[in-house]
Design a protein around this motif. Structure first.
Motif, PDB file in Angstrom:
ATOM      1  N   THR A  19       0.814  -1.257   0.030  1.00 50.22           N
ATOM      2  CA  THR A  19       0.005  -0.045  -0.109  1.00 50.22           C
ATOM      3  C   THR A  19       0.884   1.239  -0.291  1.00 50.22           C
ATOM      4  OG1 THR A  19      -0.083   0.009   2.487  1.00 50.22           O
ATOM      5  CG2 THR A  19      -1.931  -1.086   1.193  1.00 50.22           C
ATOM      6  N   ALA A  20       2.367   1.076   0.166  1.00 53.05           N
ATOM      7  CA  ALA A  20       2.909   2.165   0.273  1.00 53.05           C
ATOM      8  C   ALA A  20       2.799   2.897  -1.198  1.00 53.05           C
ATOM      9  CB  ALA A  20       4.446   1.963   0.738  1.00 53.05           C
ATOM     10  N   THR A  21       2.932   4.330  -1.322  1.00 57.42           N
ATOM     11  CA  THR A  21       3.005   5.026  -2.421  1.00 57.42           C
ATOM     12  C   THR A  21       4.365   5.445  -2.805  1.00 57.42           C
ATOM     13  OG1 THR A  21       2.483   7.085  -1.493  1.00 57.42           O
ATOM     14  CG2 THR A  21       0.657   5.779  -2.367  1.00 57.42           C
ATOM     15  N   SER A  22       4.573   5.586  -4.086  1.00 60.71           N
ATOM     16  CA  SER A  22       6.077   5.916  -4.590  1.00 60.71           C
ATOM     17  C   SER A  22       6.216   7.489  -4.054  1.00 60.71           C
ATOM     18  CB  SER A  22       6.012   6.099  -5.858  1.00 60.71           C
ATOM     19  OG  SER A  22       5.961   4.782  -6.771  1.00 60.71           O
ATOM     20  N   ILE A  23       5.167   8.465  -4.011  1.00 59.38           N
ATOM     21  CA  ILE A  23       5.330   9.508  -3.428  1.00 59.38           C
ATOM     22  C   ILE A  23       5.836   9.473  -1.874  1.00 59.38           C
ATOM     23  CG2 ILE A  23       3.031  10.266  -2.730  1.00 59.38           C
ATOM     24  CD1 ILE A  23       5.273  12.765  -4.643  1.00 59.38           C
ATOM     25  N   SER A  24       5.315   8.758  -1.294  1.00 58.72           N
ATOM     26  CA  SER A  24       5.453   8.612   0.168  1.00 58.72           C
ATOM     27  C   SER A  24       6.975   8.026   0.353  1.00 58.72           C
ATOM     28  CB  SER A  24       4.687   7.858   1.019  1.00 58.72           C
ATOM     29  OG  SER A  24       4.671   6.703   0.529  1.00 58.72           O
ATOM     30  N   VAL A  25       7.555   7.148  -0.450  1.00 59.85           N
ATOM     31  CA  VAL A  25       8.843   6.722  -0.484  1.00 59.85           C
ATOM     32  C   VAL A  25       9.979   7.767  -0.807  1.00 59.85           C
ATOM     33  CG1 VAL A  25      10.302   5.130  -1.660  1.00 59.85           C
ATOM     34  CG2 VAL A  25       8.265   4.211  -1.050  1.00 59.85           C
ATOM     35  N   VAL A  26       9.531   8.672  -1.837  1.00 58.90           N
ATOM     36  CA  VAL A  26      10.518   9.708  -2.336  1.00 58.90           C
ATOM     37  C   VAL A  26      10.514  10.866  -1.361  1.00 58.90           C
ATOM     38  CG1 VAL A  26      11.032  11.618  -4.085  1.00 58.90           C
ATOM     39  CG2 VAL A  26      10.325   9.216  -4.726  1.00 58.90           C
ATOM     40  N   GLN A  27       9.274  11.037  -0.478  1.00 63.23           N
ATOM     41  CA  GLN A  27       9.331  12.141   0.527  1.00 63.23           C
ATOM     42  C   GLN A  27      10.325  11.731   1.728  1.00 63.23           C
ATOM     43  OE1 GLN A  27       5.034  12.352   0.976  1.00 63.23           O
ATOM     44  NE2 GLN A  27       4.849  14.169  -0.093  1.00 63.23           N
ATOM     45  N   HIS A  28      10.245  10.568   2.190  1.00 65.43           N
ATOM     46  CA  HIS A  28      10.945   9.861   2.920  1.00 65.43           C
ATOM     47  C   HIS A  28      12.605   9.987   2.899  1.00 65.43           C
ATOM     48  CE1 HIS A  28      13.587   6.439   4.708  1.00 65.43           C
ATOM     49  NE2 HIS A  28      12.957   7.025   5.725  1.00 65.43           N
TER      50      HIS A  28
ATOM     51  N   ILE B 221      14.210  15.824  -7.779  1.00 66.45           N
ATOM     52  CA  ILE B 221      14.539  14.356  -7.685  1.00 66.45           C
ATOM     53  C   ILE B 221      14.411  13.842  -9.171  1.00 66.45           C
ATOM     54  CG2 ILE B 221      13.731  12.062  -6.425  1.00 66.45           C
ATOM     55  CD1 ILE B 221      15.162  14.459  -4.474  1.00 66.45           C
ATOM     56  N   CYS B 222      15.347  12.805  -9.196  1.00 66.80           N
ATOM     57  CA  CYS B 222      15.157  12.071 -10.664  1.00 66.80           C
ATOM     58  C   CYS B 222      14.671  10.566  -9.940  1.00 66.80           C
ATOM     59  CB  CYS B 222      16.265  12.077 -11.373  1.00 66.80           C
ATOM     60  SG  CYS B 222      16.211  11.151 -12.923  1.00 66.80           S
TER      61      CYS B 222
ATOM     62  N   THR C 152      11.914  19.388  -5.876  1.00 71.58           N
ATOM     63  CA  THR C 152      11.443  18.971  -4.681  1.00 71.58           C
ATOM     64  C   THR C 152      10.460  19.496  -3.926  1.00 71.58           C
ATOM     65  OG1 THR C 152      14.248  18.680  -4.275  1.00 71.58           O
ATOM     66  CG2 THR C 152      12.921  18.750  -2.157  1.00 71.58           C
ATOM     67  N   GLU C 153      10.260  20.782  -4.179  1.00 74.19           N
ATOM     68  CA  GLU C 153       9.237  21.570  -3.550  1.00 74.19           C
ATOM     69  C   GLU C 153       8.002  21.119  -3.984  1.00 74.19           C
ATOM     70  OE1 GLU C 153       8.520  25.559  -5.970  1.00 74.19           O
ATOM     71  OE2 GLU C 153      10.502  25.291  -5.449  1.00 74.19           O
ATOM     72  N   ILE C 154       7.802  20.506  -5.084  1.00 69.55           N
ATOM     73  CA  ILE C 154       6.664  19.861  -5.704  1.00 69.55           C
ATOM     74  C   ILE C 154       6.328  18.461  -5.155  1.00 69.55           C
ATOM     75  CG2 ILE C 154       5.396  19.055  -7.736  1.00 69.55           C
ATOM     76  CD1 ILE C 154       5.846  22.223  -7.808  1.00 69.55           C
ATOM     77  N   ILE C 155       7.161  17.728  -4.779  1.00 73.55           N
ATOM     78  CA  ILE C 155       6.977  16.439  -4.092  1.00 73.55           C
ATOM     79  C   ILE C 155       6.799  16.715  -2.775  1.00 73.55           C
ATOM     80  CG2 ILE C 155       8.434  14.359  -3.297  1.00 73.55           C
ATOM     81  CD1 ILE C 155      10.104  14.580  -5.597  1.00 73.55           C
ATOM     82  N   LYS C 156       7.427  17.636  -2.032  1.00 74.35           N
ATOM     83  CA  LYS C 156       6.830  17.955  -0.745  1.00 74.35           C
ATOM     84  C   LYS C 156       5.266  18.258  -0.468  1.00 74.35           C
ATOM     85  CE  LYS C 156      11.369  19.310   1.206  1.00 74.35           C
ATOM     86  NZ  LYS C 156      12.051  20.422   1.935  1.00 74.35           N
TER      87      LYS C 156
ATOM     88  N   PHE D  14       3.983  14.317  -8.112  1.00 79.04           N
ATOM     89  CA  PHE D  14       5.134  14.336  -9.008  1.00 79.04           C
ATOM     90  C   PHE D  14       5.102  15.290 -10.278  1.00 79.04           C
ATOM     91  CE2 PHE D  14       5.750   9.857  -7.496  1.00 79.04           C
ATOM     92  CZ  PHE D  14       7.242   9.915  -6.925  1.00 79.04           C
ATOM     93  N   TYR D  15       3.975  15.757 -10.519  1.00 82.52           N
ATOM     94  CA  TYR D  15       3.814  16.508 -11.807  1.00 82.52           C
ATOM     95  C   TYR D  15       3.826  18.053 -11.674  1.00 82.52           C
ATOM     96  CZ  TYR D  15       2.747  11.609 -12.617  1.00 82.52           C
ATOM     97  OH  TYR D  15       2.580  10.310 -12.564  1.00 82.52           O
ATOM     98  N   GLY D  16       3.134  18.636 -10.626  1.00 80.76           N
ATOM     99  CA  GLY D  16       3.184  19.930 -10.473  1.00 80.76           C
ATOM    100  C   GLY D  16       2.176  20.385 -11.568  1.00 80.76           C
TER     101      GLY D  16
END
Length: 233
Positions: free
Chosen positions: A78-87, A102-103, A187-191, A195-197
């Protein structure tokens, strides 16, 4: 602009058991993404995010930095990619390392043409985009202007909301799907949880390199493609 490469690779794959370190050709699957990242001249650092000790071992053997072990709650289905990258961002900032973007490089899309990551980064920077994704064209028969979906009464309607179909293939607007090989985001968008803005750029990939490994059939496709691509990676 400082850019951090992040390779997400958790254990516990069901479609292809152990796929991130399963041998493809002469190397573990993870090698192809780590090799592409190591070739990049525009990534300031690349790290692995994983919960699995065997995956971490393979990553270190391929010169990928592993600064942490991913927390258990970010390693389940259930973990999302966005939460993984935010971590990953939060952890690197706790070390005093700050990045403008982030790439995200997914091992399940292992084949990237030489120079493709840097071409994507350069386009992202030049356009001052919020984000950039790698894409491939949608085949015309699957163009959203030719796709139908059921309405509330159970009858079909054009998915784009138009009242009449575009009759000629030549008149269809070009459409794309994400091929999974490169995502670049400020990075500010991911926070903020995306992932898209608002300003989403794109770079079209070479279709010869496309495979997204989720099943054993996808793995067979990758094996067949590798025979023809090995000198171009």
């Amino acid at each position: 602009m400082r850019i951090l490469g992040v390779i997400p690779a958790r254990g516990g794959s069901k479609g292809v058991p152990g796929k991130n370190i399963k041998t493809l050709g002469d190397n573990p699957l993870l090698y192809f993404t780590s090799n592409a990242a190591n070739q990049s001249k525009l990534l300031d650092k690349t790290i692995l995010s994983s919960d699995d000790s065997e995956i971490i071992k393979v990553a270190k053997e391929n010169q990928i930095n592993v600064p942490f072990i991913r927390p258990e709650h970010l390693a389940n289905d259930t973990a999302t990619s966005i939460s993984v990258v935010q971590h990953a961002i939060e952890y690197m900032e706790s070390l005093g390392e700050y990045y403008d973007a982030i790439c995200l490089l997914q091992p399940t899309s292992p084949f990237r043409e030489k120079g493709f990551i840097d071409a994507a980064i350069q386009k992202f920077i030049t356009e001052d985009a919020d984000a950039l994704v790698s894409v491939l064209p949608v085949p015309h028969e699957f163009n959203p202007h030719w796709v139908f979906e059921p309405n509330d009464s159970g009858f079909l309607k054009i998915s784009t909301g138009e009242n009449s179909i575009i009759s000629r293939r030549q008149d269809l607007p070009k459409s794309y799907f994400r091929d999974g090989s490169v995502y670049i985001t400020k990075t500010e968008i991911i926070k903020r949880g995306s992932f898209y803005g608002e300003k989403l750029s794109f770079l079209e990939s070479n279709p010869d390199f496309y495979v997204n490994i989720d099943t054993l059939k996808d793995w067979e496709i990758a094996e067949n493609k590798l025979h023809f691509l090995k000198d171009r990676l």
